[in-house]
Design a protein around this motif. Structure first.
Motif, PDB file in Angstrom:
ATOM      1  N   GLN A 163       0.722  -1.220  -0.200  1.00  0.00           N
ATOM      2  CA  GLN A 163      -0.209  -0.138  -0.045  1.00  0.00           C
ATOM      3  C   GLN A 163       0.835   1.418  -0.011  1.00  0.00           C
ATOM      4  O   GLN A 163       1.971   0.936   0.371  1.00  0.00           O
ATOM      5  CB  GLN A 163      -1.202  -0.419   0.883  1.00  0.00           C
ATOM      6  CG  GLN A 163      -0.001  -0.473   2.358  1.00  0.00           C
ATOM      7  CD  GLN A 163      -0.488   0.975   3.351  1.00  0.00           C
ATOM      8  OE1 GLN A 163       0.550   1.216   3.049  1.00  0.00           O
ATOM      9  NE2 GLN A 163       0.015   0.205   4.009  1.00  0.00           N
ATOM     10  N   THR A 173       3.616   2.612   2.946  1.00  0.00           N
ATOM     11  CA  THR A 173       4.862   1.129   3.324  1.00  0.00           C
ATOM     12  C   THR A 173       5.402   1.385   2.390  1.00  0.00           C
ATOM     13  O   THR A 173       6.400   0.541   1.793  1.00  0.00           O
ATOM     14  CB  THR A 173       4.232   0.194   3.300  1.00  0.00           C
ATOM     15  OG1 THR A 173       2.882  -0.851   2.846  1.00  0.00           O
ATOM     16  CG2 THR A 173       3.859   0.243   5.441  1.00  0.00           C
ATOM     17  N   HIS A 201      -3.731   4.817   1.954  1.00  0.00           N
ATOM     18  CA  HIS A 201      -3.587   5.243   2.810  1.00  0.00           C
ATOM     19  C   HIS A 201      -3.603   5.972   3.213  1.00  0.00           C
ATOM     20  O   HIS A 201      -4.181   7.486   3.314  1.00  0.00           O
ATOM     21  CB  HIS A 201      -2.281   4.429   3.581  1.00  0.00           C
ATOM     22  CG  HIS A 201      -2.477   3.072   4.566  1.00  0.00           C
ATOM     23  ND1 HIS A 201      -3.241   1.991   3.566  1.00  0.00           N
ATOM     24  CD2 HIS A 201      -2.284   2.267   5.023  1.00  0.00           C
ATOM     25  CE1 HIS A 201      -3.050   0.970   4.120  1.00  0.00           C
ATOM     26  NE2 HIS A 201      -2.634   0.976   5.343  1.00  0.00           N
ATOM     27  N   ASP A 218       1.347  -4.300   4.336  1.00  0.00           N
ATOM     28  CA  ASP A 218       0.230  -4.383   6.161  1.00  0.00           C
ATOM     29  C   ASP A 218       0.592  -5.335   6.118  1.00  0.00           C
ATOM     30  O   ASP A 218       0.094  -6.746   6.144  1.00  0.00           O
ATOM     31  CB  ASP A 218      -0.957  -3.234   4.953  1.00  0.00           C
ATOM     32  CG  ASP A 218      -1.751  -3.331   5.747  1.00  0.00           C
ATOM     33  OD1 ASP A 218      -1.450  -1.196   5.680  1.00  0.00           O
ATOM     34  OD2 ASP A 218      -3.015  -4.043   6.247  1.00  0.00           O
ATOM     35  N   SER A 219      -0.640  -4.641   7.891  1.00  0.00           N
ATOM     36  CA  SER A 219      -0.581  -5.612   8.586  1.00  0.00           C
ATOM     37  C   SER A 219      -1.583  -6.686   8.400  1.00  0.00           C
ATOM     38  O   SER A 219      -2.177  -8.275   9.039  1.00  0.00           O
ATOM     39  CB  SER A 219      -0.445  -5.464  10.208  1.00  0.00           C
ATOM     40  OG  SER A 219      -1.265  -4.685  10.460  1.00  0.00           O
ATOM     41  N   ARG A 271      -8.506  -1.307  14.880  1.00  0.00           N
ATOM     42  CA  ARG A 271      -7.753  -1.123  16.494  1.00  0.00           C
ATOM     43  C   ARG A 271      -8.657   0.105  17.086  1.00  0.00           C
ATOM     44  O   ARG A 271      -8.700   0.976  15.458  1.00  0.00           O
ATOM     45  CB  ARG A 271      -6.332  -0.346  15.546  1.00  0.00           C
ATOM     46  CG  ARG A 271      -6.180  -1.650  15.040  1.00  0.00           C
ATOM     47  CD  ARG A 271      -4.351  -1.264  14.631  1.00  0.00           C
ATOM     48  NE  ARG A 271      -3.795  -3.223  14.259  1.00  0.00           N
ATOM     49  CZ  ARG A 271      -2.659  -2.865  13.454  1.00  0.00           C
ATOM     50  NH1 ARG A 271      -2.238  -1.654  12.181  1.00  0.00           N
ATOM     51  NH2 ARG A 271      -2.276  -4.175  13.114  1.00  0.00           N
ATOM     52  N   ARG A 305      -4.915   7.091  17.796  1.00  0.00           N
ATOM     53  CA  ARG A 305      -4.289   6.677  16.628  1.00  0.00           C
ATOM     54  C   ARG A 305      -5.911   7.542  15.193  1.00  0.00           C
ATOM     55  O   ARG A 305      -5.785   7.447  14.186  1.00  0.00           O
ATOM     56  CB  ARG A 305      -5.147   5.250  16.104  1.00  0.00           C
ATOM     57  CG  ARG A 305      -5.044   4.720  14.932  1.00  0.00           C
ATOM     58  CD  ARG A 305      -4.510   3.320  14.438  1.00  0.00           C
ATOM     59  NE  ARG A 305      -5.326   2.250  14.307  1.00  0.00           N
ATOM     60  CZ  ARG A 305      -4.955   2.079  12.761  1.00  0.00           C
ATOM     61  NH1 ARG A 305      -3.618   2.044  12.916  1.00  0.00           N
ATOM     62  NH2 ARG A 305      -5.464   0.936  11.575  1.00  0.00           N
ATOM     63  N   ARG A 325       5.887   9.355   4.998  1.00  0.00           N
ATOM     64  CA  ARG A 325       6.220   8.530   5.072  1.00  0.00           C
ATOM     65  C   ARG A 325       8.026   8.031   4.332  1.00  0.00           C
ATOM     66  O   ARG A 325       8.681   7.062   4.678  1.00  0.00           O
ATOM     67  CB  ARG A 325       5.176   6.629   4.115  1.00  0.00           C
ATOM     68  CG  ARG A 325       4.236   7.077   5.824  1.00  0.00           C
ATOM     69  CD  ARG A 325       5.218   6.201   6.420  1.00  0.00           C
ATOM     70  NE  ARG A 325       4.135   5.816   7.907  1.00  0.00           N
ATOM     71  CZ  ARG A 325       3.142   4.384   7.992  1.00  0.00           C
ATOM     72  NH1 ARG A 325       3.334   4.029   7.262  1.00  0.00           N
ATOM     73  NH2 ARG A 325       2.193   4.490   8.716  1.00  0.00           N
ATOM     74  N   SER A 367       0.971  -2.703  13.840  1.00  0.00           N
ATOM     75  CA  SER A 367       1.002  -2.640  11.698  1.00  0.00           C
ATOM     76  C   SER A 367       2.719  -2.774  11.738  1.00  0.00           C
ATOM     77  O   SER A 367       3.283  -3.879  12.814  1.00  0.00           O
ATOM     78  CB  SER A 367       0.944  -1.246  11.410  1.00  0.00           C
ATOM     79  OG  SER A 367       2.255  -0.985  11.512  1.00  0.00           O
ATOM     80  N   SER A 368       2.987  -3.460  10.064  1.00  0.00           N
ATOM     81  CA  SER A 368       4.282  -3.583  10.025  1.00  0.00           C
ATOM     82  C   SER A 368       4.547  -2.952   9.544  1.00  0.00           C
ATOM     83  O   SER A 368       5.220  -3.423   8.795  1.00  0.00           O
ATOM     84  CB  SER A 368       3.609  -4.380   8.118  1.00  0.00           C
ATOM     85  OG  SER A 368       2.892  -3.353   7.681  1.00  0.00           O
ATOM     86  N   ARG A 369       4.064  -1.481   9.757  1.00  0.00           N
ATOM     87  CA  ARG A 369       4.915  -0.659   9.219  1.00  0.00           C
ATOM     88  C   ARG A 369       6.814  -0.472   9.982  1.00  0.00           C
ATOM     89  O   ARG A 369       6.805  -0.673  11.021  1.00  0.00           O
ATOM     90  CB  ARG A 369       4.383   0.782   9.833  1.00  0.00           C
ATOM     91  CG  ARG A 369       4.331   0.827  11.272  1.00  0.00           C
ATOM     92  CD  ARG A 369       3.816   2.803  11.346  1.00  0.00           C
ATOM     93  NE  ARG A 369       2.467   1.863  11.336  1.00  0.00           N
ATOM     94  CZ  ARG A 369       1.515   2.805  12.313  1.00  0.00           C
ATOM     95  NH1 ARG A 369       1.695   3.586  12.944  1.00  0.00           N
ATOM     96  NH2 ARG A 369       0.180   2.496  11.732  1.00  0.00           N
TER      97      ARG A 369
END
Ligand code: MIC
Ligand code: SF4
Length: 663
Positions: free
Chosen positions: A35, A38, A65, A119-120, A379, A384, A495, A535-537
């Protein structure tokens, strides 16, 4: 002894390693997704590795995103991703086409395949029997380049579903119940397989809601069998050809087994600020609601949206409630527009958002001060939503829609007549918002377009003989990547600009952290259980790397964050005795004497010196040989530099070019 469903997929994709408990397995990856939040970093890394053309069966770059595009930054990132995708063989899903996980399920996923996503919530694909896993951008870039993805061989968990859901009880309530029982760390190092008679009562979108939120359990992934329901869904998407039946062997052996009786479930909600803080909606009492948000990759399918529309039809949202709805994909939104559901939503007073992540990642629609927001998302971590003191409750679409009408958190069963909606025999298929890559023969002519917001990927340094420094921050249990590197409208646009983004590192816990870390010249972070969940970030590792963090010492780590730390050359260490966490105070000076020798060798437990108190604390390096080599080299980009055909030269050539361009 038979195999579980995920063991079968793992065995069929095994490149190396031992698929036994305690082993590590390197898997061939069939499909990848990225995405945009990331993705920029992942494609910068792909470029740094010199990959000319992706080697997967299918790779897709989604833009979902950063769609607010306040300022040039996101638009530049999107243009960069689009240009790399075209050149390197990646399909490009344009902004507006929808949330990566929803679209991938609809248009690209296939049972039995492996999918790696930056992405998680990539495990959404488990809803159609994929082994779908989240990972940091670098791991996804390596997979795009044809490299294997290495994970600790997960333990196997079977959740048997019995019975069938009653009216107004929804798939969201199933996963909330699992979270209530297992907690946000209950899935660590495990794959959750759903099985039993109840499975066939659940449609694919319902299954996907459940596997999606397996991420909140900390699970490696979650998966449903591929059966007649899967077949019907794929056929309705015009993709019946990718169907294969898949299930666990009847004599497969599991490490843990649970039973969830669907017919006994009631509407549930996760209260602020953790997804496992779950109670029955009926037990919460009368909570006044300020905002209701329906959508996200968890609950934005056509099924969810049609149910919401039916509840809202002919009624008006309560005076005090702001209701926002983001259908998950262009396919969903367009169908709602054609069948009148959208009109029913608008007529009731819903504010329709584009098909994107939106409020789920704090991109707009932050609640009012101390506001209560009911969200169908996955989440509800502190801050957040973008409002520090807001309370977010995670609920089903049915609970959200009924509560939007009453103005209070309401058990949707109070709405009366059951809501029955039909699903189409064939979905509306039009992939005109997916741009295929240029043919390989024309790829050389495609130019990759960088913007001035895109800065270099920070590189770690080779591990020194000994490492010492200050404890820059001490935090508690279940620290999320949203604590470490928050997102939201203010920060997400950066990012691809780590120097700027790192100024917000740990903003939720201690806004002085970045300044202090820089002033101290780096140091250590100390944390509790399940450090780095969410998250996977990889930014949650790259920002600390940029700020000079050398090691994180915690009671335990979440899988993806641990991998991201290792990829960044930051050493993840665990306390041999978690009670020793109490012996360290923020500001103490720590020393890892001879750490290079320790990591070079096989020892997994050694002493950490707290120079301030004089204590010696035993810590563990629960690291494979491969992990150790990555840390010794100062991270994966460094370690793979040979294979990456002069990564740093390319990166600095690229950055020189960018500096020249921005002048
Ligand atoms: C999230 O839900 O937290 C995100 C934003 O989708 C992240 C990815 C990211 O931080 O970009 C995730 O879940 O991995
Ligand atoms: Fe997007 Fe939210 Fe899903 Fe993350 S959890 S992918 S931000 S919709």
């Amino acid at each position: 002894m038979g195999y579980t469903l995920s063991q079968k997929i793992i065995n069929a994709h095994l490149v190396s390693g031992e698929p036994v408990p305690g082993g590590q397995v390197a898997l061939r990856i069939d499909q990848t997704l990225t995405q945009d939040a990331t993705g920029t970093m992942a494609y910068l890394q792909l470029e740094a590795m010199g990959v000319k053309r992706v080697k997967t069966e299918l790779s897709v770059a989604y833009i979902d995103h950063n769609t607010l595009q306040s300022g040039f930054m996101n638009a530049d990132d999107h243009r960069f991703i689009q240009s790399v995708a075209k050149k390197r063989g990646v399909y490009f899903s344009r902004p507006g086409n929808g949330i990566c996980h929803q679209v991938h399920l609809e248009r690209f996923g296939a049972p039995g395949k492996t999918l790696l996503g930056s992405d998680s919530h990539t495990p959404t694909g488990g809803g159609i029997g994929m082994l779908a896993m989240g990972a940091g951008g670098l791991d996804v870039a390596v997979a795009m380049g044809g490299g294997a993805y290495t994970i600790p061989m997960p333990k196997m968990v079977r959740i048997e579903l019995t019975g069938a859901l009653r009216p107004y009880v929804s798939a969201k309530d199933v996963i909330l119940e699992v979270l209530r029982r297992l907690s946000v760390k209950g899935g660590l190092g495990k794959v959750i397989e759903y099985a039993g008679e109840g499975v066939k009562t659940l449609s694919v979108p319902e299954r996907a809601t459940i596997t999606n939120m397996g991420a909140e359990l900390g699970a490696t992934t979650s998966i449903f069998p591929s059966d007649e329901v899967t077949k019907a869904f794929l056929e309705a998407q015009g993709r019946g050809d990718v169907y294969v039946p898949l299930s666990a062997d009847p004599d497969a052996v599991y490490d843990e087994e649970y039973v969830v009786d669907l017919s006994a479930l009631e509407p549930l909600a996760a209260a602020p600020h953790m997804p496992d803080n779950v109670k029955k909606v009926s037990e919460f009492g009368k909570i006044k609601v300020d905002q209701v948000a329906i959508g996200s990759c968890t609950n934005s399918s056509l099924l969810d949206m049609r149910r919401v529309a039916k509840i809202l039809k002919g009624r008006t949202v309560a005076d005090s409630v702001s209701l926002v709805i983001a259908p998950g994909s262009k396919q969903v939104l367009e169908t709602l527009a054609l069948d009148g559901s959208l009109a029913a939503m608008i007529d009731a007073g819903a504010r329709i958002l584009e098909s994107a992540c939106g409020p789920c990642i704090g991109m707009g629609q932050s609640p009012c001060s101390a506001g209560v927001s009911l969200r169908t998302f996955n989440r509800n971590f502190l801050g957040r939503s973008g409002t520090a003191d807001a309370g977010v409750y995670l609920v089903s679409p049915e609970t959200a829609a009924v509560s939007a009408l009453t103005g209070y958190l309401t058990d949707p069963r109070e709405n009366g007549e059951p809501v029955v909606v039909d699903m189409p025999d064939s979905f509306l298929v039009n992939d005109n918002m997916v741009i295929p890559p240029a043919p390989e023969s024309e790829a050389d002519a495609v130019e990759i377009i960088y913007g001035p917001n895109i800065k270099d990927v920070p590189l770690g340094k080779a591990l020194e003989d000994s490492v010492s420094g200050e404890v820059l921050l001490k935090v508690g249990d279940n620290i999320t990547t949203d604590h470490i590197m928050p997102a939201g409208a203010k920060i997400l646009p950066y990012r691809s600009n780590l120097p700027h983004m790192s100024n917000f590192c740990f903003e939720v816990c201690d806004p002085t952290f970045p300044e202090r870390a820089k002033a101290a010249g780096g140091g250590f972070i100390v944390g509790g259980e399940n450090y780095g969940q969410g998250s996977s970030r990889e930014h949650a590792a790259l920002a600390p790397l940029y700020l000079g963090v050398r090691a994180v010492i915690a009671c335990s780590f979440a899988r993806m964050h641990k991998a991201n730390l290792i990829n960044s050359g930051i050493i993840p260490l665990t306390f041999a005795d978690p009670a020793d966490l109490e012996k360290i105070t923020q500001g103490d000076r720590l020393e890892l004497a001879g750490i290079r020798d320790v990591i070079s060798g096989e020892a997994d437990s050694f002493e950490l010196a707290d120079v301030t108190t004089g204590e010696k604390i035993t810590v563990r390096a629960e690291l494979s040989r491969r992990d150790r080599d990555l840390i010794l080299a100062g991270g994966r980009l460094n370690a793979e530099k040979n294979a990456m055909a002069g990564a740093r030269e390319q990166l600095s050539a690229v950055s020189c070019q960018r500096i020249a361009d921005s002048r």
